[in-house]
Design an enzyme around this catalytic site. Structure first.
Site, PDB file in Angstrom:
ATOM      1  N   LEU A  28       0.838  -1.205   0.000  1.00 54.46           N
ATOM      2  CA  LEU A  28       0.000   0.000   0.000  1.00 54.46           C
ATOM      3  C   LEU A  28       0.871   1.251   0.000  1.00 54.46           C
ATOM      4  O   LEU A  28       0.934   1.984   0.975  1.00 54.46           O
ATOM      5  CB  LEU A  28      -0.921  -0.004   1.223  1.00 54.46           C
ATOM      6  CG  LEU A  28      -2.239  -0.770   1.070  1.00 54.46           C
ATOM      7  CD1 LEU A  28      -3.012  -0.756   2.373  1.00 54.46           C
ATOM      8  CD2 LEU A  28      -3.089  -0.169  -0.037  1.00 54.46           C
ATOM      9  N   HIS A  29       1.554   1.480  -1.106  1.00 53.37           N
ATOM     10  CA  HIS A  29       2.375   2.688  -1.225  1.00 53.37           C
ATOM     11  C   HIS A  29       1.465   3.841  -1.638  1.00 53.37           C
ATOM     12  O   HIS A  29       0.249   3.660  -1.741  1.00 53.37           O
ATOM     13  CB  HIS A  29       3.492   2.455  -2.236  1.00 53.37           C
ATOM     14  CG  HIS A  29       2.987   2.148  -3.616  1.00 53.37           C
ATOM     15  ND1 HIS A  29       3.085   3.037  -4.643  1.00 53.37           N
ATOM     16  CD2 HIS A  29       2.349   1.070  -4.099  1.00 53.37           C
ATOM     17  CE1 HIS A  29       2.539   2.514  -5.734  1.00 53.37           C
ATOM     18  NE2 HIS A  29       2.082   1.312  -5.431  1.00 53.37           N
ATOM     19  N   ALA A  30       2.050   5.007  -1.889  1.00 55.04           N
ATOM     20  CA  ALA A  30       1.232   6.204  -2.082  1.00 55.04           C
ATOM     21  C   ALA A  30       0.170   6.051  -3.173  1.00 55.04           C
ATOM     22  O   ALA A  30      -1.001   6.356  -2.956  1.00 55.04           O
ATOM     23  CB  ALA A  30       2.136   7.397  -2.381  1.00 55.04           C
ATOM     24  N   ALA A  55      -2.478   3.436  -2.255  1.00 50.90           N
ATOM     25  CA  ALA A  55      -3.312   3.967  -1.185  1.00 50.90           C
ATOM     26  C   ALA A  55      -4.299   4.978  -1.748  1.00 50.90           C
ATOM     27  O   ALA A  55      -5.467   5.012  -1.370  1.00 50.90           O
ATOM     28  CB  ALA A  55      -2.436   4.613  -0.110  1.00 50.90           C
TER      29      ALA A  55
END
Lengths: 600, 90
Positions: free
Chosen positions: B14-16, B19
């Site tokens: 769940l990176h930027a 997300a």
């Protein structure tokens, strides 16, 4: 006075222009807010958020207008095609952050509770984020703290701009056309519009090869250098800069002659690029009609986009280490299916053969996700230590899933398997034994594979080059990895600057080894390719052709240039000169002969 | 109220950007949507900062708790997103 600074080149090309220093670091001070001013302070904070939001929205909305088609028209034809949507996808998280209660509510509460100014409240909140991110153990996710920092910086600038309008703080947009932007760090939003704003290149003090900003720079084809520490201390507004994005060099206030040199180089590169892009469909055939096979080296499945623009005959080196990078302990090692999927993805994207190199971990490529070393001590000579095939043969839980995946992928398309760092025939025999076991396993499970899949070895260790004849019965092909072969032959640590001057691909010892491997492979009718940097270096292509090399595997960025050289070479003229090179006594003579070949 | 466990499958977790995709989708629903990793306290899935701070890497188990009029559709949509790796190539 001219001067030179060295950073990390992340997007190639040469740019010349005045420097424009963006985003002066804002200094944040704390002061007390009186009761009656509390409301207006909160209002000031909300306005800054609003303005930051507007700035980002404006940028995001311009992207599809500037890049209306799906592919960004890029002046650099080796750039990876990136869609406007992809660029926008880097900006979207930043916009969401500005709407997040952690930025819209909490700093307001801090202002109320502690009666401090908006800047200070925001800084408090940022420090909290930094601590939380620092505590993460996944490196990739930890690095996302920069995204949050960039957003907060933008809000801080908006606060400052409102407080001291005009002059002192640059209101982003009015960067003179033709400038080279220098900043501590740049956000994807800052970068995305640069070509449109007429910005020629950028330099940052922060960042790495794979930061979002670097990726966008490559997609847009703007020369970029990152990691130029403290650059703002040395550069003044208006300094004329030459930026060489390939080598990561910045030349400040060049003298007339340097400037002329780089201008010529720039013109030359532009002309060459447009000329080269036409070579995509052309065969790599020499003037005297000999077909040369030109493969591409890749690191990630996504590199295939760049490969497709070059018309490569296949993949001569598919590095598989990426599967082991950026992994947290909870993810563990990649399993067989993860390997398989990564291979199939590339096989489906390319017409020719795909040469998959088994894991080349250890030495300069350490892994995440925890591969245990017995004892855990750091070896004094990692380059000579437990790495590549040695590590794989030691740790079968690492190696076997990969072998199974490669074999299973071999029915999807033409796969060649390549073993790195082999130093003895015994190791090759062990690999073959293991392969037999794995094949039996697959048969028992009714899983198909290609029984004829070629298995080759990298020639990287001098012991193999010296007795390549002994290895011939055990391999279907050779691929010469020049970087390590040179390092081991000349006993030069590739990463040690102090001895870098001794690293010489034209050393007679290196050339004799190359010649021997090529001659013996030809005699035994086994294909031999070269996938090291030497193969893609325009200075050595003709020498290698003269020595008899017929398979080159090079980075997609240089493939068309190598093809161009091949198409303008005549083997009949190169062979006698190559022979003279092999008989030469000293490096000056060799250099002269190689230079002679290159002007033929 | 609905509750369901999912495994993060995309390589970068769940990176930027991932997300952002999740949060944008969550914001499309009226229901209250919370996301939890392991035994950490559940956080608002409509807050990108909270979601990023979960530090959910690949193979992490996350639990979605959704309550509201459109909880069925929300669970369906968000579950599909997580299982498809947020439409990322790798």
């Amino acid at each position: 006075m001219s001067f030179t600074l060295q950073g990390m080149g992340v997007s190639r090309g040469i740019a010349i222009g005045p420097v424009y220093i963006l985003h002066h670091q804002v200094e944040i001070t704390e002061y007390r807010i009186e009761e009656k001013q509390l409301e207006s302070e909160i209002e000031r904070y909300r306005n800054a958020l609003k303005q930051a939001r507007e700035e980002l929205r404006e940028i995001r909305d311009q992207i599809p207008l500037i890049y209306p088609s799906r592919d960004i028209p890029s002046p650099n034809d080796t750039a990876i095609p990136t869609t406007a949507a992809e660029i926008a996808s880097f900006i979207d998280p930043h916009m969401l952050m500005l709407d997040d209660a952690m930025l819209t509510q909490i700093p307001v509460e801090i202002i109320k509770d502690t009666r401090c100014n908006a800047e200070w409240a925001l800084k408090q909140q940022q420090d909290r984020f930094t601590d939380l991110f620092e505590a993460m153990d996944n490196e990739y996710l930890k690095a996302r703290k920069h995204d949050i920092q960039q957003v907060i910086d933008r809000v801080q600038r908006c606060l400052q701009k409102a407080a001291q309008p005009e002059e002192k703080y640059d209101n982003t947009p009015d960067i003179p056309e033709g400038s080279i932007v220098l900043a501590h760090d740049l956000t994807p939003a800052d970068t995305a519009l640069m070509p449109h704003q007429g910005i020629k290149a950028f330099i940052t003090e922060h960042g790495g090869m794979n930061s979002h900003t670097a990726i966008i720079a490559r997609s847009l084809g703007i020369p970029a250098i990152v990691g130029l520490r403290c650059a703002r201390r040395y550069l003044r507004r208006g300094d004329t800069l030459v930026v060489d994005g390939l080598h990561g060099v910045v030349l400040g206030n060049p003298d007339v002659r340097s400037l002329r040199y780089f201008k010529n180089l720039q013109t030359e590169q532009k002309r060459k690029r447009s000329e080269l892009s036409r070579l995509r469909e052309a065969p790599a055939v020499t003037r005297d009609g000999k077909m040369i096979t030109l493969y591409a080296n890749i690191e990630f499945p996504t590199d295939m986009q760049a490969v497709k623009r070059t018309g490569a005959d296949g993949i001569g080196l598919y590095r598989t280490e990426f599967l082991h990078m950026n992994r947290s302990p909870e993810e563990g090692q990649p399993d067989e299916n993860e390997h398989y999927e990564a291979y199939v993805k590339v096989l489906r994207a390319v017409d020719g053969p795909v040469t998959i190199r088994t894991l080349d971990l250890g030495a300069d490529k350490q892994v995440d996700g925890g591969i245990a070393r017995s004892g855990g001590a750091v070896p004094a000579n990692p380059a000579l230590g437990l790495r590549a095939v040695r590590l794989c043969l030691r740790d079968l839980s690492l190696f076997k899933p990969q072998l199974r995946a490669i074999l299973r992928a071999s029915i999807v398309g033409p796969v060649r398997m390549m073993i790195p760092m082999v130093s003895s025939v015994h190791e090759m025999a062990q690999v073959h034994h293991l392969l037999c076991d794995v094949k039996r396993e697959l048969e028992a499970e009714n899983l198909a594979y290609d029984p004829e899949m070629p298995v080759g070895a990298m020639v990287e260790v001098p012991s193999m080059a010296i007795c390549s004849d002994l290895f011939i019965p055990h391999v279907d092909f050779f691929s010469i990895g020049t970087n390590d072969l040179i390092q081991y032959t000349l006993a030069i640590d590739r990463v040690d600057d102090e001895v870098g001057y001794l690293y010489d691909p034209l050393h007679p010892a290196v050339l004799r080894l190359l010649n021997q491997v090529i001659v013996q492979s030809h005699q035994a009718d086994k294909p031999v390719s070269m996938c090291g940097e030497m193969a893609g270096d325009p200075r050595y292509v003709r020498l290698l052709l003269g020595l008899g090399l017929r398979y080159f595997s090079v980075n997609p960025e240089t493939l068309l240039e190598v093809k161009h050289i091949i198409r303008h070479s005549d083997l009949n003229k190169l062979r006698p000169l190559a022979k003279q090179v092999l008989n030469s006594q000293d490096s000056h003579q060799i250099e002269d002969l190689v230079a002679q070949m290159n002007v033929l | 109220m609905l509750e369901q466990e999912f495994t993060i499958v995309n390589r970068l977790g769940l990176h930027a950007r991932a997300a952002a995709v999740l949060v944008r989708a969550a914001n499309g629903f009226a229901s209250q949507i919370r996301i939890q990793k392991n035994t950490q306290p559940a956080v608002d899935a409509k807050s990108i900062m909270s979601v990023m701070l979960l530090a959910a890497a690949k193979n992490a188990q996350v639990c979605l708790t959704i309550e509201g009029e459109d909880e069925q559709e929300a669970m369906q949509k968000l579950g599909t997103l997580i299982q498809s790796g947020f439409g990322e190539g790798e």
